[in-house]
Enzyme design. Structure first.
Site, PDB file in Angstrom:
ATOM      1  N   LYS A 150       0.845  -1.201   0.000  1.00 44.94           N
ATOM      2  CA  LYS A 150       0.000   0.000   0.000  1.00 44.94           C
ATOM      3  C   LYS A 150       0.876   1.246   0.000  1.00 44.94           C
ATOM      4  O   LYS A 150       1.926   1.291   0.646  1.00 44.94           O
ATOM      5  CB  LYS A 150      -0.916  -0.025   1.225  1.00 44.94           C
ATOM      6  CG  LYS A 150      -1.976   1.073   1.257  1.00 44.94           C
ATOM      7  CD  LYS A 150      -2.894   0.896   2.466  1.00 44.94           C
ATOM      8  CE  LYS A 150      -3.949   1.981   2.544  1.00 44.94           C
ATOM      9  NZ  LYS A 150      -4.845   1.818   3.721  1.00 44.94           N
ATOM     10  N   SER A 182      -9.689   1.971   2.974  1.00 46.75           N
ATOM     11  CA  SER A 182      -8.829   2.752   2.101  1.00 46.75           C
ATOM     12  C   SER A 182      -7.820   1.932   1.301  1.00 46.75           C
ATOM     13  O   SER A 182      -7.211   2.447   0.366  1.00 46.75           O
ATOM     14  CB  SER A 182      -8.066   3.788   2.941  1.00 46.75           C
ATOM     15  OG  SER A 182      -7.213   3.152   3.882  1.00 46.75           O
ATOM     16  N   SER A 193     -10.065  -0.537   6.981  1.00 46.49           N
ATOM     17  CA  SER A 193      -9.468  -0.317   5.660  1.00 46.49           C
ATOM     18  C   SER A 193      -8.788  -1.528   5.044  1.00 46.49           C
ATOM     19  O   SER A 193      -8.383  -1.481   3.885  1.00 46.49           O
ATOM     20  CB  SER A 193      -8.470   0.843   5.723  1.00 46.49           C
ATOM     21  OG  SER A 193      -9.139   2.059   5.906  1.00 46.49           O
TER      22      SER A 193
END
Length: 488
Positions: A77, A152, A176
């Site tokens: 990420k 997210s 997330s």
């Protein structure tokens, strides 16, 4: 050539037997990423050059036969620092930021021989639940490109679900990892707070953030957690690793395991088909020998309000460092120091990030601190106590990961409160610092439904045990979206 349908253990056997090299596997993975990227937008940076250098070094040193992750590609990420690879947090503010160090989780993965192939798209600074607030454009759901992938950690989930990569890392502040795992039909785990070091994670809510793994199956998820979990002197909140092998209970039966089903998790606002799927899953656990009983978590309904006060307050403090002076975006139209600060931040941050900075600044301001931030902390304690009462009698908690399946792109962008409520079922886990996993449990309207299992602190091996028992006796995890090569 593609290897995306092979498990990590199958890939390991191919690497050890020298039927393929780490370089060949990395090249194939990079091709899988590129061939799907236009449809998904799941990566901010594809680190082709760096990945091939890593792979060549591993081939020259030789695959570690005792380490199942040696030579395996990994997507990371974009809010997790990677040495020499852009780390933007999907924000204009950090459009040119290239760290000179690896986050501890990444360093641990590299020590195991994993190869970083790229940085995945995400909601800007991890603030968002749909994958749409990225400065680099929205990520698409792997199953239906007109739907959100969740957030997210949108790109990390979509990349695994679509077959771009087998394993990825995300971060979870209020759901997330688990929510995008649910929306994309894969396995995502938020570990106990402190299990994985936060050093090198671009901070959002420091008392809530936790790095965790994505994978297509429960065992592969646990193998990745084995690689990244560690105590770390660079993170004062990290904890000693209490479990030597997170796969240790996988394959054991769950007869007699007590599982709680909170009535609040199946109440108002839960899609009827999602509710039916979870109730069917509860019956399936009973068939496997578990005892499933209804309980109450009475203060969980306050979780969203508490979270957005605490997380936004912590974010408003953490994001003060982005001032246009030290690194990142600097406004060109500034004529003095004040204008550099104001213009750089107003131009560099997106709308959702600015909204949360404003909310957090207000909650911490003189005259409002006691009414908002202090009270939120008190209610957080009540939520923690609710969990403690349940876990005094039960091994795990079962419920849906999200109130619905993935929704249309751009359908909630103008209604932030509605989007915030999508994290209703995941947020309490972060507030209490507990581990939670999302696994595939069925489909509604052709889209995956995620089942969430929550345990007391440091119970990841029990969560994996129950999740693997469900997975072994169902085939939801075997179904793949069209972009991967499936029928859906």
């Amino acid at each position: 050539m593609t290897f995306n349908n092979k498990t990590i253990e199958e890939l390991h056997n191919l690497l050890v037997s020298k039927e393929i090299s780490a370089t060949e596997l990395t090249q194939a993975t990079l091709e899988d990423i590129k061939s799907r990227e236009e449809a998904l937008n799941s990566f901010v940076t594809i680190a082709e050059e760096q990945a091939l250098v890593q792979a060549k070094a591993i081939d020259e040193a030789g695959i570690d036969a005792d380490n199942v992750l040696s030579g395996i590609p990994l997507a990371v990420k974009d809010n997790i620092s990677t040495d020499g690879i852009l780390t933007t947090a999907a924000s204009k503010m950090l459009y040119n930021y290239e760290p000179i160090f690896d986050a501890t989780a990444v360093a641990n993965a590299k020590t195991k021989g994993m190869i970083v192939v790229g940085k995945t798209n995400m909601d800007e600074f991890a603030m968002g639940g749909s994958g749409e607030t990225s400065h680099y454009g929205a990520t698409k759901n792997a199953w239906d490109h007109s739907k959100v992938p969740g957030g997210s950690s949108s790109g990390s989930a979509a990349a695994v679900a679509s077959g771009q990569v087998r394993l990825s890392l995300g971060s979870d502040t209020g759901g997330s990892i688990r929510q995008p795992a649910a929306f994309n039909g894969i396995v995502g785990l938020k570990p106990t707070y402190g299990t994985v070091s936060r050093f090198g994670l671009i901070a959002f809510g420091s008392s809530l953030d936790q790095i965790g793994p994505f994978a297509p199956t429960v065992k592969e998820n646990a193998l990745l957690l084995n690689a990244i979990a560690s105590e770390d002197a660079k993170d004062s909140t990290s904890a000693p690793v209490r479990i030597a092998d997170f796969t240790s209970k996988i394959g054991q039966d769950i007869k007699g395991m007590k599982i709680a089903l909170p009535k609040e998790y199946l109440g108002e606002g839960i899609n009827p088909e999602v509710k039916e799927t979870i109730l069917n899953a509860a019956k399936h656990f009973e068939k496997l020998g578990a005892i499933v009983e209804e309980v109450s978590l009475p203060h969980s309904k306050y979780g969203v309000a508490v979270y957005y006060i605490i997380a936004s307050s912590e974010a408003s403090s953490n994001l003060q460092r982005f001032d246009g002076i030290r690194y990142g975006y600097r406004a060109e139209d500034a004529t003095n120091l004040d204008e550099i600060y104001v213009n750089s931040r107003s131009q560099g941050f997106g709308e959702e990030v600015k909204r949360r900075i404003m909310l957090g600044t207000f909650s911490l301001s003189s005259g409002y601190y006691d009414a908002y931030y202090k009270k939120a902390g008190q209610v957080r304690t009540l939520i923690i106590q609710d969990f403690e009462k349940v876990f005094a009698d039960y091994d795990l908690i079962l419920g849906p990961t999200a109130p619905s399946v993935a929704y249309d792109l751009d359908s909630l962008n103008h209604d932030p409160v509605a989007m915030y409520l999508a994290d209703l079922l995941t947020i309490p886990v972060n507030l209490a610092g507990l581990p939670g996993i999302s696994i595939p449990a069925g489909f509604s309207q052709g889209l995956p439904v995620g089942l969430q299992l929550i345990g007391p602190k440091y119970s990841e091996e029990t969560i994996y045990q129950a999740a693997a028992a469900f997975e072994a006796t169902t085939d939801y995890h075997k179904q793949q979206p069209v972009i991967f090569g499936g029928d859906n």
